[in-house]
Write a protein that holds these residues in place. Structure first.
Motif, short mmCIF file in Angstrom:
data_model
loop_
_atom_site.label_atom_id
_atom_site.label_comp_id
_atom_site.label_asym_id
_atom_site.label_seq_id
_atom_site.Cartn_x
_atom_site.Cartn_y
_atom_site.Cartn_z
N GLY A 123 44.71 39.09 48.77
CA GLY A 123 45.89 39.95 48.95
C GLY A 123 46.88 39.88 47.81
O GLY A 123 47.95 40.47 47.88
N ARG A 124 46.54 39.12 46.75
CA ARG A 124 47.44 39.08 45.60
C ARG A 124 46.63 39.20 44.32
O ARG A 124 45.75 38.38 44.05
CB ARG A 124 48.24 37.79 45.59
CG ARG A 124 49.50 37.95 44.74
CD ARG A 124 50.02 36.65 44.26
NE ARG A 124 50.94 36.02 45.20
CZ ARG A 124 51.22 34.73 45.17
NH1 ARG A 124 50.62 33.93 44.32
NH2 ARG A 124 52.08 34.23 46.03
N TYR A 129 47.66 47.93 43.74
CA TYR A 129 47.99 49.35 43.88
C TYR A 129 49.12 49.55 44.88
O TYR A 129 49.15 48.90 45.92
CB TYR A 129 46.73 50.12 44.34
CG TYR A 129 45.65 50.06 43.28
CD1 TYR A 129 45.48 51.10 42.37
CD2 TYR A 129 44.84 48.94 43.15
CE1 TYR A 129 44.53 51.03 41.37
CE2 TYR A 129 43.88 48.86 42.15
CZ TYR A 129 43.73 49.90 41.26
OH TYR A 129 42.80 49.82 40.26
N GLN A 130 50.02 50.40 44.54
CA GLN A 130 51.11 50.70 45.47
C GLN A 130 51.17 52.18 45.79
O GLN A 130 50.81 53.03 44.97
CB GLN A 130 52.45 50.27 44.86
CG GLN A 130 52.66 48.75 44.86
CD GLN A 130 54.06 48.36 44.41
OE1 GLN A 130 54.73 49.09 43.71
NE2 GLN A 130 54.49 47.16 44.81
N PHE A 320 60.64 52.59 48.99
CA PHE A 320 59.77 51.50 49.43
C PHE A 320 58.49 51.52 48.63
O PHE A 320 58.18 52.54 47.98
CB PHE A 320 59.43 51.63 50.92
CG PHE A 320 58.68 52.90 51.26
CD1 PHE A 320 57.31 52.99 51.05
CD2 PHE A 320 59.35 54.01 51.75
CE1 PHE A 320 56.63 54.17 51.34
CE2 PHE A 320 58.68 55.19 52.04
CZ PHE A 320 57.31 55.27 51.83
N ALA A 321 57.78 50.40 48.65
CA ALA A 321 56.45 50.35 48.04
C ALA A 321 55.51 49.67 49.02
O ALA A 321 55.80 48.59 49.53
CB ALA A 321 56.49 49.59 46.73
N ILE A 322 54.41 50.35 49.29
CA ILE A 322 53.38 49.79 50.17
C ILE A 322 52.31 49.16 49.28
O ILE A 322 51.90 49.75 48.28
CB ILE A 322 52.73 50.93 50.99
CG1 ILE A 322 53.76 51.56 51.94
CG2 ILE A 322 51.50 50.42 51.75
CD1 ILE A 322 53.31 52.88 52.52
N GLY A 323 51.88 47.95 49.63
CA GLY A 323 50.77 47.31 48.92
C GLY A 323 49.46 47.86 49.47
O GLY A 323 49.05 47.50 50.56
#
Ligand code: AMP
Length: 444
Positions: A123-124, A129-130, A320-323
């Motif tokens: 997850g890192r 991508y966002q 906002f930014a979604i991962g």
């Protein structure tokens, strides 16, 4: 002889391959669709920008800028960096294209890769991508921060949060939890930070090295600490929401009221601060299930003033930014990553005439939107059916001398081995019935 070098993707980067990329497309398609219903338009930004843009907006003392950026000197000796996030770029673009002259607010979304040199783990990644969105509103002179505006800002904040939650609901993300907080403004935050710093100095010896360092540089980040030994001390620290100025307190209360009206559930978390300098007032984070320690799938907040810091006119902003990587991991962990595999029709043909017919029928079916596999060489039917099965075809169309002569084609459904004889016209009808509309989509 020179040893042959085997290349591998650089640590923290990875290839995304089919069929998983179908899921990525579905997620992005759904975001476009949902964001479109809220009136957002897409912005496509460069992957690299002047290093100064990020240094000035994100802040020199942040980990992102001080340790994690991929920066290099271009041939003209200017320093450029791969973008670690996109908000700064959106603001740069807002100024560059004079978007303050458009009807306000300007609502934009983006998708794409970001780059941070973090320690890779589940997850890192270093290239991740966002999917993000921003609402920017240039201020009319004389209208700055009036009480009326505060109510308006709260409505914008609540709608942006409602939109992310609607997107997560649409893609059926599991265990979604929204946490919100207000981190005050330029008026009240500095006073709170001084109070926090004073309290932290009293406890300095009991804190870890990272937090000790942050007392001077960025004391708010101490609240972020996950270090077990610090939790007891953190629990005794003053809460920012008890030190908000009147405008911030009013705005925060209105955001909560509006979230309730919009039927968005949330939890307040006074320790929620954002890693980047430019945030103020409303901040939020969304977590999802199945992700282990890196369970934040979305972070966002208000950043009035950022456009001005970058040389534009006074402008309000929230985003906002979604991962996306984590979003996909969570969907897969919940068994929702299923993507249609294989193809609709595998054409098994034998004989030259049959090949001509097969080429023709493949073209017609593909034009109608069906996924068709047409082997380039003749295969015995047994072998062809085996291959159809392996690639996950739903139907095999068998074209041999007999089928060509009679005009009645054999269609075999692989799941139950049932078989029928159909004319060309009946075939399309039969497939449509089995597959629904052939224009399958990420949209379904
Ligand atoms: P931020 O831009 O730091 O507010 O991050 C917003 C979201 O992007 C986070 O909630 C994560 O889901 C995702 N994200 C941030 N950094 C990474 C990374 N290195 N790898 C994967 N996802 C990330």
């Amino acid at each position: 002889m020179a040893e042959k070098r085997k290349f591998q993707a650089i640590k923290g980067t990875r290839d995304l391959l089919p069929p998983e990329t179908e899921l990525w497309n579905r997620v992005e398609q759904t975001a476009r669709q949902v964001f479109g219903t809220f009136g957002f338009g897409e912005i496509r930004l460069p992957i690299f920008e002047p290093t100064e843009l990020f240094a000035r907006s994100i802040g020199l003392d942040t980990d992102v800028v001080s340790k994690e950026m991929y920066s290099f000197e271009d041939r003209d000796e200017t320093s450029v960096s791969l973008r670690p996030e996109a908000t700064a770029s959106v603001c740069r673009s807002f100024i560059e294209h004079g978007m303050h002259a458009l009807p306000q607010p300007v609502k934009l979304y983006y998708t794409g890769p970001m780059f941070r040199r973090e320690r890779p783990q589940k997850g890192r990644y270093r290239q991740f991508y966002q999917i993000g969105a921003e609402v920017l509103e240039a201020l009319q002179p004389g209208l700055q921060d009036s009480a009326k505006n505060t109510g308006k800002d709260a409505a914008v904040d609540a709608e942006v949060i409602e939109m992310v939650m609607a997107f997560f609901a649409k893609i059926e993300l599991d265990g979604v939890q929204l946490e919100i907080n207000s981190i005050g403004c330029r008026e009240c935050r500095p006073k709170y930070i001084e109070l926090l710093r004073a309290r932290l100095l009293e406890e300095k010896d009991k804190l870890g090295l990272d937090s000790q360092y942050r007392i001077d540089n960025n004391p708010l980040r101490v609240l972020d600490s996950k270090l077990e030994s610090e939790q007891e001390i953190i629990a005794t620290l003053p809460h920012i929401n008890e030190h908000l100025c009147e405008t911030c307190a009013k705005q925060y209360a209105e955001v909560k009221r509006q979230l309730a009206v919009r039927e968005v559930s949330y939890k307040e978390n006074w320790r929620l601060v954002r890693g980047l300098d430019y945030y103020m007032r409303t901040t939020f984070e969304i977590t999802a299930r199945g992700l282990g320690s890196q369970n934040a799938v979305c972070g966002g907040g208000r950043y009035d003033g950022l456009v001005e810091i970058l040389g534009g006119m006074p402008t309000k902003g929230i985003g906002f930014a979604i991962g996306e990587d984590r979003l996909i991991l969570s969907l897969e962990a919940a068994g929702k990553g299923h993507v249609a595999k294989g193809c609709d029709v595998y054409i098994a043909w034998m004989g030259e005439k049959a090949q001509d017919t097969a080429i023709h029928v493949a073209r017609t079916l593909r034009q109608a939107g069906f996924r068709v596999e047409l082997p380039p060489v003749e295969q015995k039917f047994g072998k062809a059916l085996g291959q159809a099965d392996r690639i996950g075809a739903r139907h095999a169309l068998i074209l041999g001398d007999e089928e060509i002569a009679s005009g009645k084609w054999t269609v075999k459904t692989l799941a139950d081995s049932s078989q029928q004889k159909l004319t060309e016209a009946e075939l399309a009808e039969f497939l449509r019935k089995h597959h629904g509309s052939p224009l399958r989509s990420a949209d379904t």
